[in-house]
Scaffold this motif. Structure first.
Motif, PDB file in Angstrom:
ATOM      1  N   ILE A 135      -8.517 -27.818 -24.472  1.00  0.00           N
ATOM      2  CA  ILE A 135      -7.092 -27.456 -24.588  1.00  0.00           C
ATOM      3  C   ILE A 135      -6.343 -28.530 -25.345  1.00  0.00           C
ATOM      4  O   ILE A 135      -5.549 -28.252 -26.253  1.00  0.00           O
ATOM      5  N   SER A 136      -6.649 -29.788 -24.997  1.00  0.00           N
ATOM      6  CA  SER A 136      -5.898 -30.912 -25.567  1.00  0.00           C
ATOM      7  C   SER A 136      -6.075 -31.016 -27.080  1.00  0.00           C
ATOM      8  O   SER A 136      -5.091 -31.119 -27.823  1.00  0.00           O
ATOM      9  N   ALA A 137      -7.331 -30.994 -27.560  1.00  0.00           N
ATOM     10  CA  ALA A 137      -7.573 -31.215 -28.985  1.00  0.00           C
ATOM     11  C   ALA A 137      -6.952 -30.130 -29.862  1.00  0.00           C
ATOM     12  O   ALA A 137      -6.211 -30.452 -30.810  1.00  0.00           O
ATOM     13  N   PRO A 138      -7.192 -28.832 -29.599  1.00  0.00           N
ATOM     14  CA  PRO A 138      -6.557 -27.815 -30.450  1.00  0.00           C
ATOM     15  C   PRO A 138      -5.028 -27.860 -30.389  1.00  0.00           C
ATOM     16  O   PRO A 138      -4.350 -27.675 -31.405  1.00  0.00           O
ATOM     17  N   MET A 139      -4.504 -28.114 -29.168  1.00  0.00           N
ATOM     18  CA  MET A 139      -3.049 -28.128 -29.030  1.00  0.00           C
ATOM     19  C   MET A 139      -2.434 -29.312 -29.768  1.00  0.00           C
ATOM     20  O   MET A 139      -1.390 -29.191 -30.413  1.00  0.00           O
ATOM     21  N   MET A 140      -3.118 -30.470 -29.652  1.00  0.00           N
ATOM     22  CA  MET A 140      -2.615 -31.651 -30.366  1.00  0.00           C
ATOM     23  C   MET A 140      -2.659 -31.445 -31.866  1.00  0.00           C
ATOM     24  O   MET A 140      -1.774 -31.880 -32.603  1.00  0.00           O
ATOM     25  N   CYS A 141      -3.706 -30.766 -32.336  1.00  0.00           N
ATOM     26  CA  CYS A 141      -3.841 -30.527 -33.778  1.00  0.00           C
ATOM     27  C   CYS A 141      -2.778 -29.538 -34.266  1.00  0.00           C
ATOM     28  O   CYS A 141      -2.014 -29.845 -35.196  1.00  0.00           O
ATOM     29  N   ILE A 142      -2.705 -28.379 -33.603  1.00  0.00           N
ATOM     30  CA  ILE A 142      -1.751 -27.348 -34.019  1.00  0.00           C
ATOM     31  C   ILE A 142      -0.312 -27.794 -33.771  1.00  0.00           C
ATOM     32  O   ILE A 142       0.570 -27.651 -34.626  1.00  0.00           O
ATOM     33  N   GLY A 143      -0.097 -28.362 -32.572  1.00  0.00           N
ATOM     34  CA  GLY A 143       1.255 -28.847 -32.243  1.00  0.00           C
ATOM     35  C   GLY A 143       1.688 -29.971 -33.150  1.00  0.00           C
ATOM     36  O   GLY A 143       2.861 -30.051 -33.558  1.00  0.00           O
ATOM     37  N   GLY A 144       0.734 -30.861 -33.484  1.00  0.00           N
ATOM     38  CA  GLY A 144       1.058 -31.965 -34.383  1.00  0.00           C
ATOM     39  C   GLY A 144       1.466 -31.470 -35.759  1.00  0.00           C
ATOM     40  O   GLY A 144       2.408 -32.001 -36.373  1.00  0.00           O
ATOM     41  N   ILE A 145       0.758 -30.448 -36.248  1.00  0.00           N
ATOM     42  CA  ILE A 145       1.107 -29.876 -37.562  1.00  0.00           C
ATOM     43  C   ILE A 145       2.511 -29.263 -37.526  1.00  0.00           C
ATOM     44  O   ILE A 145       3.327 -29.458 -38.446  1.00  0.00           O
ATOM     45  N   ILE A 146       2.810 -28.512 -36.444  1.00  0.00           N
ATOM     46  CA  ILE A 146       4.129 -27.879 -36.319  1.00  0.00           C
ATOM     47  C   ILE A 146       5.231 -28.936 -36.256  1.00  0.00           C
ATOM     48  O   ILE A 146       6.267 -28.832 -36.944  1.00  0.00           O
ATOM     49  N   MET A 147       4.998 -29.981 -35.443  1.00  0.00           N
ATOM     50  CA  MET A 147       6.017 -31.022 -35.289  1.00  0.00           C
ATOM     51  C   MET A 147       6.166 -31.828 -36.582  1.00  0.00           C
ATOM     52  O   MET A 147       7.281 -32.252 -36.930  1.00  0.00           O
ATOM     53  N   ALA A 148       5.059 -32.025 -37.294  1.00  0.00           N
ATOM     54  CA  ALA A 148       5.136 -32.729 -38.583  1.00  0.00           C
ATOM     55  C   ALA A 148       5.934 -31.916 -39.598  1.00  0.00           C
ATOM     56  O   ALA A 148       6.742 -32.460 -40.369  1.00  0.00           O
ATOM     57  N   LEU A 149       5.732 -30.620 -39.602  1.00  0.00           N
ATOM     58  CA  LEU A 149       6.503 -29.748 -40.478  1.00  0.00           C
ATOM     59  C   LEU A 149       7.985 -29.806 -40.153  1.00  0.00           C
ATOM     60  O   LEU A 149       8.850 -29.730 -41.054  1.00  0.00           O
ATOM     61  N   SER A 150       8.306 -29.956 -38.849  1.00  0.00           N
ATOM     62  CA  SER A 150       9.721 -30.044 -38.461  1.00  0.00           C
ATOM     63  C   SER A 150      10.356 -31.336 -38.957  1.00  0.00           C
ATOM     64  O   SER A 150      11.582 -31.404 -39.145  1.00  0.00           O
ATOM     65  N   GLN A 151       9.546 -32.358 -39.184  1.00  0.00           N
ATOM     66  CA  GLN A 151      10.081 -33.620 -39.695  1.00  0.00           C
ATOM     67  C   GLN A 151      10.239 -33.579 -41.215  1.00  0.00           C
ATOM     68  O   GLN A 151      11.254 -34.019 -41.744  1.00  0.00           O
ATOM     69  N   ASP A 152       9.216 -33.066 -41.923  1.00  0.00           N
ATOM     70  CA  ASP A 152       9.309 -32.989 -43.385  1.00  0.00           C
ATOM     71  C   ASP A 152       8.240 -32.033 -43.904  1.00  0.00           C
ATOM     72  O   ASP A 152       7.040 -32.308 -43.781  1.00  0.00           O
ATOM     73  N   VAL A 153       8.676 -30.946 -44.495  1.00  0.00           N
ATOM     74  CA  VAL A 153       7.747 -29.922 -44.969  1.00  0.00           C
ATOM     75  C   VAL A 153       6.976 -30.402 -46.197  1.00  0.00           C
ATOM     76  O   VAL A 153       5.764 -30.178 -46.322  1.00  0.00           O
ATOM     77  N   GLN A 277       3.031 -40.707 -36.806  1.00  0.00           N
ATOM     78  CA  GLN A 277       2.453 -40.579 -35.464  1.00  0.00           C
ATOM     79  C   GLN A 277       1.843 -39.186 -35.263  1.00  0.00           C
ATOM     80  O   GLN A 277       0.776 -39.050 -34.668  1.00  0.00           O
ATOM     81  N   TYR A 278       2.529 -38.170 -35.769  1.00  0.00           N
ATOM     82  CA  TYR A 278       1.969 -36.823 -35.668  1.00  0.00           C
ATOM     83  C   TYR A 278       0.687 -36.707 -36.495  1.00  0.00           C
ATOM     84  O   TYR A 278      -0.267 -36.021 -36.100  1.00  0.00           O
ATOM     85  N   ALA A 279       0.650 -37.373 -37.630  1.00  0.00           N
ATOM     86  CA  ALA A 279      -0.560 -37.374 -38.458  1.00  0.00           C
ATOM     87  C   ALA A 279      -1.715 -38.022 -37.696  1.00  0.00           C
ATOM     88  O   ALA A 279      -2.855 -37.524 -37.722  1.00  0.00           O
ATOM     89  N   MET A 280      -1.400 -39.139 -36.993  1.00  0.00           N
ATOM     90  CA  MET A 280      -2.427 -39.802 -36.195  1.00  0.00           C
ATOM     91  C   MET A 280      -2.918 -38.884 -35.078  1.00  0.00           C
ATOM     92  O   MET A 280      -4.122 -38.815 -34.779  1.00  0.00           O
ATOM     93  N   GLN A 281      -1.976 -38.166 -34.459  1.00  0.00           N
ATOM     94  CA  GLN A 281      -2.367 -37.241 -33.383  1.00  0.00           C
ATOM     95  C   GLN A 281      -3.259 -36.132 -33.926  1.00  0.00           C
ATOM     96  O   GLN A 281      -4.242 -35.744 -33.290  1.00  0.00           O
ATOM     97  N   ILE A 282      -2.914 -35.617 -35.098  1.00  0.00           N
ATOM     98  CA  ILE A 282      -3.738 -34.568 -35.709  1.00  0.00           C
ATOM     99  C   ILE A 282      -5.132 -35.101 -36.021  1.00  0.00           C
ATOM    100  O   ILE A 282      -6.148 -34.459 -35.710  1.00  0.00           O
ATOM    101  N   MET A 283      -5.179 -36.291 -36.617  1.00  0.00           N
ATOM    102  CA  MET A 283      -6.472 -36.872 -36.976  1.00  0.00           C
ATOM    103  C   MET A 283      -7.318 -37.188 -35.745  1.00  0.00           C
ATOM    104  O   MET A 283      -8.514 -36.917 -35.698  1.00  0.00           O
TER     105      MET A 283
END
Length: 576
Positions: A135-153, A277-283
């Motif tokens: 649960i954690s890994a997919p959510m961190m990856c998908i959620g991180g991408i969404i949150m990163a997009l909210s910061q700068d597309v 930080q979101y990039a690090m979470q995704i990676m």
């Protein structure tokens, strides 16, 4: 591997709790970088200390909550995985207990031990990781991408270049590792086999001075396993450096393009920090996935081997409508019985027919390979016959439950087997509810009390693993006592007097005559002196009955029997 997850049913509530806790922990991790961006862009840039303290306190609260969720989830994950392993080991053992001897030979004892221990541990370990990461890994990856997009597309285009490369790297490396993991489990089987033979056969090895040869066998098996393990680990070891390299290049790209956007006024500093930080979470979520892929191939290979055992349908099963034997005690009839070992070209037994009644001793004699042990091994239904029928008290033994059938039989195998524990426990193995008086009486009939009394702790003396601290004759007498304490309707002594001296053999048979006078007795023996007094002697030659009768009758009618007698007794003994 998914098939094994059915054993998680008793822990389904634990799994639900773990998933909820992991979800909460992931949400807290995803929310923290946004709060950090707010502190930088609003608090630090504007010099608003109160805002920094307020948001910082909120960040601390979320971080503590996330940490608590992690700790509790780890506890329940470990508890679930350990319980799962216990259930799987029990299921394997229970299934193996139902196997016929053919199925034991087919899989192999060493392999069954590996599957019950090492393979189960591999699946258990990967389950812990899966519960924490699926649960954690997919959510961190998908959620991180969404949150990163909210910061700068615009800056998110970096992920479009890096993530496919990372996924491709994972697939290439794990694709090469999966076949090697399957091979490695087979090498562990081989190593266990060599080790088992080296330990159990240590007396033979030393007596023939073959220690160096066994060391070479073990070294070859060990080196074979080591080479395969090194090859696997070299393959897997390349994964983490590659992931870190791609992670660092992604960070450089984010800093490079992020600094350009800040310089152009299209992005704030806090947003860049949050984005990084979101990039690090995704990676790191992809690294977690890669770790799962590292362990999953081996666990998958182990799960496949476990399922192979669990999916074997035992050849010998109880009938759906079992019968009870008639109100008789120990009547046995072989009616045109034919039996072949699986894969054998010729039957081991062909068209065997005779009867044995309570109060009678039926001896089985013949040359080596005549089928003596095979014949008596059919009585407890170790194997099922090909043709004909074996009747116990008038009922085909295949119509009886295995428990009911074997409760009628006291079996003393050709190779005496003792279990680690006390002498009393070994004798009571034949009848769990036996009193000490019954145990002592059985030992006395089996001529075992003399050597037991000489031991330091008597009946409480410890028997080492495999009975290695007692002699062959002592093993046989304890095995006989184990059968006697059961007071069965049918006794089967499969060459059980071979290690006894003639004096002890004679005393034992005299004591057995009184003890078994109401039971049906089968004796497989090599010595003519052991079977001469039998009520009925069945002479076997190449799996066929070539003579049935008592000693005097067979001396007149059976050439094979006369040859056996003349090879063992003098002319004076034969004449008497």
């Amino acid at each position: 591997m998914i098939k094994l997850f059915r054993f998680l049913r008793p822990y389904r509530w634990y799994v639900a709790i773990i998933l909820v806790l992991v979800l909460l922990q992931s949400l807290s991790d995803l929310y923290l970088p946004t709060l950090m961006a707010d502190i930088v862009d609003t608090g630090i840039v504007k010099g608003d200390t109160n805002y920094i303290i307020r948001v910082g306190g909120f960040m601390l609260l979320i971080a503590v909550g996330g940490a608590l969720c992690t700790v509790v989830a780890s506890y329940f994950s470990a508890k679930t995985a350990i319980g799962f392993g216990r259930i799987v080991r029990a299921r394997i053992f229970n299934r193996v207990e139902q196997f016929s001897l053919h199925e034991f030979d087919k899989v192999g004892t060493a392999s069954l031990i590996t599957r019950t221990t090492n393979d189960t541990t591999q699946v258990q370990q990967v389950l812990i990781i899966m519960l924490r990461m699926m649960i954690s890994a997919p959510m961190m990856c998908i959620g991180g991408i969404i949150m990163a997009l909210s910061q700068d597309v615009q800056l998110s285009w970096v992920f479009v270049a890096s993530i496919p490369i990372i996924i491709l790297t994972i697939l290439i490396i794990t694709g090469r590792a999966i076949p090697l993991f399957k091979i490695m489990q087979g090498k562990i089987d081989k190593l266990n086999l060599v080790l088992d033979e080296g330990l159990t056969g240590v007396r033979v090895i030393r007596s023939f001075d073959r220690i160096n040869l066994e060391e070479e066998r073990f070294d070859r098996a060990n080196l074979d396993l080591t080479d395969t393990a090194i090859k696997v680990n070299r393959t897997i070891a390349a994964l983490m450096p590659m992931m870190m390299l791609l992670l660092n290049f992604t960070s450089i790209a984010i800093f490079w393009f992020g600094s350009i956007r800040i310089n152009n006024g299209d992005m704030q500093v806090g947003s860049l920090i949050a984005f990084l930080q979101y990039a690090m979470q995704i990676m790191f979520s992809l690294i977690m996935v890669s770790m799962m892929f590292v362990m999953l191939p081996r666990a998958s290979a182990s799960a496949e081997r476990i399922n192979e055992v669990l999916e074997i349908n035992p050849e010998i099963v109880d009938t759906s409508n079992p019968q009870l034997a008639e109100d008789q005690r120990g009547y046995v009839e072989f009616r045109n019985v034919t039996f072949s070992y699986p894969g054998a070209e010729q039957p081991a037994l062909s068209n065997i027919s005779f009867k044995a009644n309570p109060g009678e001793v039926t001896a089985i004699i013949g040359g080596t390979g005549a089928g003596k042990s095979t014949l008596v091994g059919l009585l407890p239904r170790f194997y099922d016959i090909d043709d004909g029928a074996i009747l116990i008290d008038g009922v085909d033994l295949r119509e009886l439950t295995q428990e009911h059938l074997r409760s009628k039989i006291g079996f003393v195998p050709q190779k005496a087997v003792l279990f680690s524990g006390t002498i009393e426990e070994n004798i009571r193995y034949g009848k769990e509810t036996a009193s000490f008086e019954e145990v002592e009486y059985a030992a006395r009939i089996a001529q075992a009390t003399e050597f037991i009394s000489e031991m330091k702790d008597g009946f409480n003396s410890i028997i080492a693993q495999g009975g290695n601290n007692v002699s062959g004759g002592q093993k046989q007498r304890l095995s006989i006592a184990r059968a006697l304490v059961r007071k069965p309707e049918i006794y089967v002594f499969d060459d059980s007097f071979s290690a006894l001296d003639f004096k002890t053999d004679a005393k034992l048979r005299a004591a057995l005559k009184n003890e078994t006078r109401t039971s049906t007795v089968f004796i497989v023996a090599q010595r003519v002196s052991t079977v001469m007094d039998a009520d009925r002697i069945v002479v076997l030659d190449e799996g066929r009955v070539v003579g049935i009768g008592n000693h005097r009758e067979l001396m007149k009618t059976s050439t094979v029997y006369r040859e056996i007698v003349s090879s063992q007794l003098s002319m004076e003994e034969i004449a008497s």
